[in-house]
Motif scaffolding. Sequence first.
Motif, PDB file in Angstrom:
ATOM      1  N   ALA A 103     136.124 -32.733 -32.672  1.00 40.91           N
ATOM      2  CA  ALA A 103     135.104 -33.422 -31.893  1.00 40.91           C
ATOM      3  C   ALA A 103     134.906 -34.792 -32.535  1.00 40.91           C
ATOM      4  O   ALA A 103     134.790 -34.891 -33.759  1.00 40.91           O
ATOM      5  CB  ALA A 103     133.799 -32.633 -31.897  1.00 40.91           C
ATOM      6  N   ASP A 104     134.923 -35.818 -31.741  1.00 43.93           N
ATOM      7  CA  ASP A 104     134.808 -37.184 -32.242  1.00 43.93           C
ATOM      8  C   ASP A 104     133.868 -37.983 -31.353  1.00 43.93           C
ATOM      9  O   ASP A 104     133.858 -37.808 -30.129  1.00 43.93           O
ATOM     10  CB  ASP A 104     136.171 -37.899 -32.231  1.00 43.93           C
ATOM     11  N   VAL A 105     133.125 -38.872 -31.967  1.00 40.90           N
ATOM     12  CA  VAL A 105     132.329 -39.852 -31.243  1.00 40.90           C
ATOM     13  C   VAL A 105     132.627 -41.204 -31.870  1.00 40.90           C
ATOM     14  O   VAL A 105     132.639 -41.338 -33.097  1.00 40.90           O
ATOM     15  CB  VAL A 105     130.811 -39.554 -31.326  1.00 40.90           C
ATOM     16  N   GLU A 106     132.906 -42.199 -31.040  1.00 36.23           N
ATOM     17  CA  GLU A 106     133.233 -43.540 -31.521  1.00 36.23           C
ATOM     18  C   GLU A 106     132.295 -44.560 -30.892  1.00 36.23           C
ATOM     19  O   GLU A 106     131.961 -44.451 -29.719  1.00 36.23           O
ATOM     20  CB  GLU A 106     134.658 -43.933 -31.131  1.00 36.23           C
ATOM     21  N   LEU A 107     131.897 -45.525 -31.683  1.00 40.00           N
ATOM     22  CA  LEU A 107     131.165 -46.678 -31.192  1.00 40.00           C
ATOM     23  C   LEU A 107     132.021 -47.892 -31.503  1.00 40.00           C
ATOM     24  O   LEU A 107     132.370 -48.134 -32.662  1.00 40.00           O
ATOM     25  CB  LEU A 107     129.795 -46.799 -31.873  1.00 40.00           C
ATOM     26  N   LEU A 108     132.400 -48.628 -30.476  1.00 39.53           N
ATOM     27  CA  LEU A 108     133.287 -49.776 -30.635  1.00 39.53           C
ATOM     28  C   LEU A 108     132.582 -51.048 -30.172  1.00 39.53           C
ATOM     29  O   LEU A 108     131.798 -51.027 -29.220  1.00 39.53           O
ATOM     30  CB  LEU A 108     134.567 -49.579 -29.819  1.00 39.53           C
ATOM     31  N   HIS A 109     132.894 -52.153 -30.830  1.00 38.44           N
ATOM     32  CA  HIS A 109     132.328 -53.448 -30.467  1.00 38.44           C
ATOM     33  C   HIS A 109     133.450 -54.484 -30.479  1.00 38.44           C
ATOM     34  O   HIS A 109     134.252 -54.516 -31.415  1.00 38.44           O
ATOM     35  CB  HIS A 109     131.228 -53.850 -31.457  1.00 38.44           C
ATOM     36  N   THR A 110     133.501 -55.301 -29.456  1.00 38.11           N
ATOM     37  CA  THR A 110     134.510 -56.363 -29.358  1.00 38.11           C
ATOM     38  C   THR A 110     133.837 -57.706 -29.584  1.00 38.11           C
ATOM     39  O   THR A 110     132.839 -58.028 -28.935  1.00 38.11           O
ATOM     40  CB  THR A 110     135.190 -56.356 -27.978  1.00 38.11           C
ATOM     41  N   ILE A 111     134.383 -58.485 -30.496  1.00 42.74           N
ATOM     42  CA  ILE A 111     133.891 -59.836 -30.768  1.00 42.74           C
ATOM     43  C   ILE A 111     134.954 -60.824 -30.307  1.00 42.74           C
ATOM     44  O   ILE A 111     136.116 -60.724 -30.705  1.00 42.74           O
ATOM     45  CB  ILE A 111     133.625 -60.029 -32.280  1.00 42.74           C
ATOM     46  N   LYS A 112     134.578 -61.754 -29.441  1.00 42.19           N
ATOM     47  CA  LYS A 112     135.503 -62.786 -28.956  1.00 42.19           C
ATOM     48  C   LYS A 112     135.507 -63.955 -29.931  1.00 42.19           C
ATOM     49  O   LYS A 112     134.451 -64.489 -30.274  1.00 42.19           O
ATOM     50  CB  LYS A 112     135.101 -63.282 -27.574  1.00 42.19           C
ATOM     51  N   ILE A 113     136.687 -64.346 -30.382  1.00 42.71           N
ATOM     52  CA  ILE A 113     136.869 -65.493 -31.272  1.00 42.71           C
ATOM     53  C   ILE A 113     137.912 -66.388 -30.625  1.00 42.71           C
ATOM     54  O   ILE A 113     139.110 -66.123 -30.710  1.00 42.71           O
ATOM     55  CB  ILE A 113     137.313 -65.056 -32.681  1.00 42.71           C
ATOM     56  N   ARG A 114     137.450 -67.389 -29.920  1.00 40.92           N
ATOM     57  CA  ARG A 114     138.301 -68.278 -29.127  1.00 40.92           C
ATOM     58  C   ARG A 114     139.155 -67.472 -28.170  1.00 40.92           C
ATOM     59  O   ARG A 114     138.647 -66.774 -27.321  1.00 40.92           O
ATOM     60  CB  ARG A 114     139.115 -69.195 -30.038  1.00 40.92           C
ATOM     61  N   LYS A 115     140.480 -67.507 -28.321  1.00 38.92           N
ATOM     62  CA  LYS A 115     141.383 -66.781 -27.423  1.00 38.92           C
ATOM     63  C   LYS A 115     141.619 -65.342 -27.861  1.00 38.92           C
ATOM     64  O   LYS A 115     142.310 -64.597 -27.194  1.00 38.92           O
ATOM     65  CB  LYS A 115     142.737 -67.489 -27.346  1.00 38.92           C
ATOM     66  N   HIS A 116     141.069 -64.956 -28.986  1.00 39.82           N
ATOM     67  CA  HIS A 116     141.368 -63.657 -29.572  1.00 39.82           C
ATOM     68  C   HIS A 116     140.151 -62.729 -29.512  1.00 39.82           C
ATOM     69  O   HIS A 116     139.028 -63.176 -29.345  1.00 39.82           O
ATOM     70  CB  HIS A 116     141.818 -63.822 -31.031  1.00 39.82           C
ATOM     71  N   SER A 117     140.425 -61.455 -29.664  1.00 35.91           N
ATOM     72  CA  SER A 117     139.373 -60.446 -29.698  1.00 35.91           C
ATOM     73  C   SER A 117     139.506 -59.626 -30.970  1.00 35.91           C
ATOM     74  O   SER A 117     140.612 -59.251 -31.366  1.00 35.91           O
ATOM     75  CB  SER A 117     139.466 -59.510 -28.499  1.00 35.91           C
ATOM     76  N   LEU A 118     138.381 -59.343 -31.588  1.00 35.04           N
ATOM     77  CA  LEU A 118     138.336 -58.481 -32.757  1.00 35.04           C
ATOM     78  C   LEU A 118     137.591 -57.220 -32.338  1.00 35.04           C
ATOM     79  O   LEU A 118     136.453 -57.281 -31.882  1.00 35.04           O
ATOM     80  CB  LEU A 118     137.599 -59.165 -33.908  1.00 35.04           C
ATOM     81  N   LEU A 119     138.253 -56.075 -32.459  1.00 33.54           N
ATOM     82  CA  LEU A 119     137.663 -54.800 -32.111  1.00 33.54           C
ATOM     83  C   LEU A 119     137.376 -54.041 -33.401  1.00 33.54           C
ATOM     84  O   LEU A 119     138.273 -53.851 -34.214  1.00 33.54           O
ATOM     85  CB  LEU A 119     138.618 -53.986 -31.222  1.00 33.54           C
ATOM     86  N   TRP A 120     136.147 -53.617 -33.575  1.00 31.40           N
ATOM     87  CA  TRP A 120     135.794 -52.836 -34.747  1.00 31.40           C
ATOM     88  C   TRP A 120     134.897 -51.700 -34.309  1.00 31.40           C
ATOM     89  O   TRP A 120     134.340 -51.725 -33.212  1.00 31.40           O
ATOM     90  CB  TRP A 120     135.123 -53.700 -35.824  1.00 31.40           C
ATOM     91  N   GLY A 121     134.785 -50.689 -35.115  1.00 32.81           N
ATOM     92  CA  GLY A 121     133.983 -49.564 -34.695  1.00 32.81           C
ATOM     93  C   GLY A 121     133.667 -48.591 -35.793  1.00 32.81           C
ATOM     94  O   GLY A 121     134.117 -48.733 -36.926  1.00 32.81           O
ATOM     95  N   LEU A 122     132.893 -47.616 -35.426  1.00 33.36           N
ATOM     96  CA  LEU A 122     132.488 -46.535 -36.319  1.00 33.36           C
ATOM     97  C   LEU A 122     132.992 -45.219 -35.770  1.00 33.36           C
ATOM     98  O   LEU A 122     133.073 -45.011 -34.606  1.00 33.36           O
ATOM     99  CB  LEU A 122     130.963 -46.459 -36.415  1.00 33.36           C
TER     100      LEU A 122
END
Length: 168
Positions: free
Chosen positions: A149-168
């Motif tokens: 069983a898994d639960v994920e929280l993800l957040h995307t940060i836009k940096i100009r043309k790129h995206s940074l995806l991070w999560g718990l």
Amino acid sequence: TKSPEQLDGTHLHITAGTNNTLVTSFLHGGTGAGERLLYKISAEMDRTDEWNADPSKSGGDIYRVNGFMEYLFGDVEKVSFSAGTTYTKNSNYLAAEYFGTVNLKSFTSYISGKLDLNRFTVRAFFNYTENRNSWPDSGDFQDWTIQTADVELLHTIKIRKHSLLWGL
């Protein structure tokens, strides 16, 4: 893998061949609620006899059922659910000629949900697998069960043309 929009209707596929091979699939998918609701269901069955010198041994059957539904409630906001199961009925698999045949009975199921809110995503999964297998010439069975069983929280940060995806 086709999206619900690509399916847009019902599809039946049947393949038959040597060693009593029979592969069938039923797919249905489409849209609803002003194209804000996407859905897809599938059911499959695979059957073949064991690929060895003894044609009397059946390879077994594998059954699968899956479903998916997604609802768009904003420009990019959506909620989706999917679930499915696979059942392997007393299947015999030839591991290797020198090793012999492994008999497998297996049941696997999953359910998942996902909520997309612009740059935030929450996903939850539950998987369950139950197996029983026997090894050649021993007659001994090994039973095992896996649950995750898994639960994920993800957040995307836009940096100009790129995206940074991070999560718990």
